[in-house]
Design an enzyme around this catalytic site. Structure first.
Site, mmCIF file in Angstrom:
data_model
loop_
_atom_site.group_PDB
_atom_site.id
_atom_site.type_symbol
_atom_site.label_atom_id
_atom_site.label_comp_id
_atom_site.label_asym_id
_atom_site.label_seq_id
_atom_site.Cartn_x
_atom_site.Cartn_y
_atom_site.Cartn_z
ATOM 1 N N SER A 133 -1.294 -3.823 -6.669
ATOM 2 C CA SER A 133 -1.367 -5.141 -7.301
ATOM 3 C C SER A 133 -1.805 -6.187 -6.294
ATOM 4 C CB SER A 133 0.003 -5.528 -7.879
ATOM 5 O OG SER A 133 0.324 -4.666 -8.937
ATOM 6 N N GLU A 178 12.515 7.038 -14.762
ATOM 7 C CA GLU A 178 13.038 8.381 -14.483
ATOM 8 C C GLU A 178 13.488 8.516 -13.022
ATOM 9 O OE1 GLU A 178 10.296 7.656 -16.202
ATOM 10 O OE2 GLU A 178 11.000 8.301 -18.165
ATOM 11 N N GLU A 236 12.897 -4.908 -3.646
ATOM 12 C CA GLU A 236 11.918 -4.921 -4.729
ATOM 13 C C GLU A 236 12.571 -4.753 -6.090
ATOM 14 O OE1 GLU A 236 8.607 -2.350 -4.029
ATOM 15 O OE2 GLU A 236 7.789 -2.617 -6.030
ATOM 16 N N SER A 266 1.439 3.549 -3.355
ATOM 17 C CA SER A 266 0.922 4.600 -4.245
ATOM 18 C C SER A 266 -0.479 5.061 -3.871
ATOM 19 C CB SER A 266 0.886 4.089 -5.685
ATOM 20 O OG SER A 266 2.177 3.835 -6.156
ATOM 21 N N GLY A 306 0.818 -1.212 0.000
ATOM 22 C CA GLY A 306 0.000 0.000 0.000
ATOM 23 C C GLY A 306 0.848 1.255 0.000
#
Lengths: 376, 230
Positions: free
Chosen positions: A165, A363, A248, A133, A131
């Protein structure tokens, strides 16, 4: 600059022995699984498969035995996840828990949290979602607004997460929430374990461009989270997230996501390809081999107790570029082929744009690298 | 890094950073890195040799030092190992060009601030750093393989990856340097012109892609991953 130093790392003999065992297991467990489904890689999940893997002792491999782990080396874990990814095993149900939620709890969680959750993760019984974004906090993660308000015995959490997700399948969410004032940007953040069955949690799947639903909106409406579900200390969330992202970003899932279409391409061109086909195969092979060496080097850093955040960013950016170039180059080069090839290619052409978005955009990664170079 | 290897790295740096003549290189014993101690050499392996050869590229030293090391090695496939030497020099030259580009963009000011502070520049240099890291990784893995057994595949991949990195990175190096990098006087051209030359020598991208591609195709999809992880 240590972030760009990639010393070669050789897998020890016991890791090599394990590889054969994993291959034999997967050959049996995944027999007849079509190519396009294998291409789903860690986006596809099966609770049943996760339980099978748990029984093999291949989840939570590096964790202490007292928490249901197996005290195997990072190198051994690396071999297992490499083989799972290349075979296209449906690992999605336990993937996040094994890769980052478990290690996070091991490092920052309370004793009670570890005892309750880690053994179940290692058995393949629990699905976690991340949890982080929110509608207003994507790359600018510190802008999260979901608020946890202190009440008797815990918190009441209100806000919204998005692009989460597996939220529709997850048992738990580790949520980055604001426990302090908005002015305390980083210091006001904490992480909470949210039981997805709690009252006030609403999950709405978002269909992606392929028509499938992997990510979700998650609405948190005055959700009660007990005191005991705070991870580490209040205000420590930002530091925890930083440590978590290195896990990750560093794994082989960041360069192997398109290997299925590459293998399909090798199958359809056969043993005597044209020169143009040979050139494509050679180019992609050299890039993939190099990335594997880099990914192994990161394992060596993890095994040595380092936090390879910059090296992980390098591997992820190079790796996701390869994962995106492969389907596009294969499409440009391929002649007429069979259905298995076309469906695999079509699936990866459509999903590959997400590879350089999920887990930190291209980016943002380049920004991390630029900082290590001393440019910012 | 072992103490002995650190010593070798120090000596290499001290000698090669000062645009040496052949006499100084010989005196320092750099050509004898692979020669056994009993025969008056350093007694090192290919990973030790990498330190010396990469530094030739970093400092743009054109002395026949890699050739002397190769000659002393007893390697059978001289053409293959010459490609490995050159890939190592390319990895060193890429690192030097990256260091120069970072330094230049931190100093050069436009619009009242250093070029390095613009995201457009930062994002390009990040790619440069990634490519440089990849070339150096490929070369390091090839030299390690050369100490072990048949290293054809690793060396082929290393030269190809170094060529790819040079193609992408030399363009970035010149772009961020502006007109200054295009002058004869400034140091960048000593590195980039060598990289362009070396990209053609001992196998360009087509040469190695073709050979690697043929070998992979011949082995077929079922052997691709097992071979890669052997």
């Amino acid at each position: 600059m240590p972030g760009f130093d990639f010393p070669p790392f050789a897998l020890p003999p016991q890791a090599r022995a394990l590889r054969g065992e994993v291959r034999a297991f997967l050959k049996d467990a995944l027999a007849d699984k079509p190519s396009v489904e294998r291409a789903r890689s860690w986006s596809g999940g099966s609770r049943e498969f996760s339980r099978k893997l748990g029984k093999q002792g291949w989840i939570g491999m590096t964790w202490p035995k007292q928490y249901g782990g197996h005290e195997r080396s990072y190198a051994e874990r690396y071999v297992v996840i490499e083989e799972l990814l290349v075979a296209g095993a449906p690992v999605g149900s336990h993937w996040v828990a094994d890769r980052q939620s478990g290690p996070l709890l091991l490092r920052f969680g309370t004793e009670a949290q570890r005892e309750r959750l880690l053994p179940a993760i290692a058995q393949g019984e629990l699905c976690f979602c991340i949890g982080m974004s929110e509608p207003g906090a994507g790359s600018d993660l510190a802008a999260v607004r979901t608020r946890a308000r202190r009440v008797d015995g815990g918190w009441k959490v209100s806000g919204q997460k998005i692009w989460t997700s597996n939220a529709q399948h997850a048992d738990w969410m580790i949520a980055l929430v604001r426990t302090g004032d908005a002015e305390q940007k980083h210091a006001g953040l904490s992480q909470l374990l949210v039981d997805m069955k709690s009252a006030g949690v609403t999950v709405k799947p978002i269909a992606n461009l392929t028509g499938e639903s992997h990510f979700n909106e998650v609405f948190l409406d005055d959700v009660f989270v007990p005191e005991t579900m705070l991870i580490g200390a209040e205000g420590d969330g930002w530091r925890q997230v930083g440590a978590e992202l290195a896990y990750e970003r560093s794994g082989p899932e960041r360069y192997l996501s398109s290997i299925r279409v590459f293998l399909e391409f090798l199958r359809v061109v056969g043993a005597s390809p044209s020169e143009a086909e040979r050139l494509l195969i050679g180019e992609m092979t050299a890039r993939m081999w190099t990335l594997r060496q880099m990914s192994l080097s990161v394992v060596g850093k993890l095994a040595a107790g380092e936090n390879p955040a910059v090296a992980a960013a390098v591997v992820k950016d190079l790796g996701t570029s390869l994962e995106q170039d492969i389907p596009r180059a294969v499409q440009a080069m391929a002649g007429p082929a069979d259905d298995a090839f076309e469906r695999t290619l079509s699936y990866l052409l459509q999903t590959s744009p997400s590879f350089s978005l999920r887990g930190g955009t291209r980016e943002i990664l380049r920004g991390i690298i630029a900082r290590e170079l001393g440019l910012r | 890094m072992s103490e002995l290897r650190a010593l070798l790295a120090d000596t290499t740096e001290r000698v090669l950073a000062r645009a040496p003549g052949w006499a100084q290189v010989e005196e320092a014993g750099l050509a004898k890195v692979l020669v056994p101690e009993s025969e008056g050499g350093f007694g090192g392996n290919w990973e030790d040799a990498l330190i010396v050869i990469r530094a030739c590229g970093y400092h743009a030293v054109d002395l026949p030092l890699p050739e002397a090391i190769l000659e002393s090695s007893g390697a059978k496939d001289k053409a293959l190992f010459a490609a490995m030497m050159l890939a190592a020099k390319m990895a060193g030259a890429l690192q030097a060009a990256l260091d120069l580009s970072v330094e230049y963009t931190r100093q050069r000011q436009q619009f009242g601030k250093p070029l390095a502070s613009f995201q457009a520049i930062q994002q390009q240099l990040a790619v440069f750093a990634e490519e440089t890291a990849a070339a150096n990784m490929a070369v390091a893995a090839a030299f390690r393989a050369a100490d072990r057994d048949d290293a054809w595949f690793e060396i082929a991949c290393a030269k190809l990856r170094a060529n790819q990195a040079a193609r992408v990175s030399t363009g970035i190096a010149h772009q961020v340097h502006g007109a200054m990098g295009f002058t004869a006087e400034y140091r960048l051209q000593h590195l980039t012109r060598r990289l362009w030359k070396w990209g053609s020598e001992h196998g360009n991208e087509r040469f190695w892609s073709d050979r690697i591609g043929a070998r992979i195709a011949e082995r077929g999809p079922e052997n691709f991953w097992p071979d890669l992880t052997e």
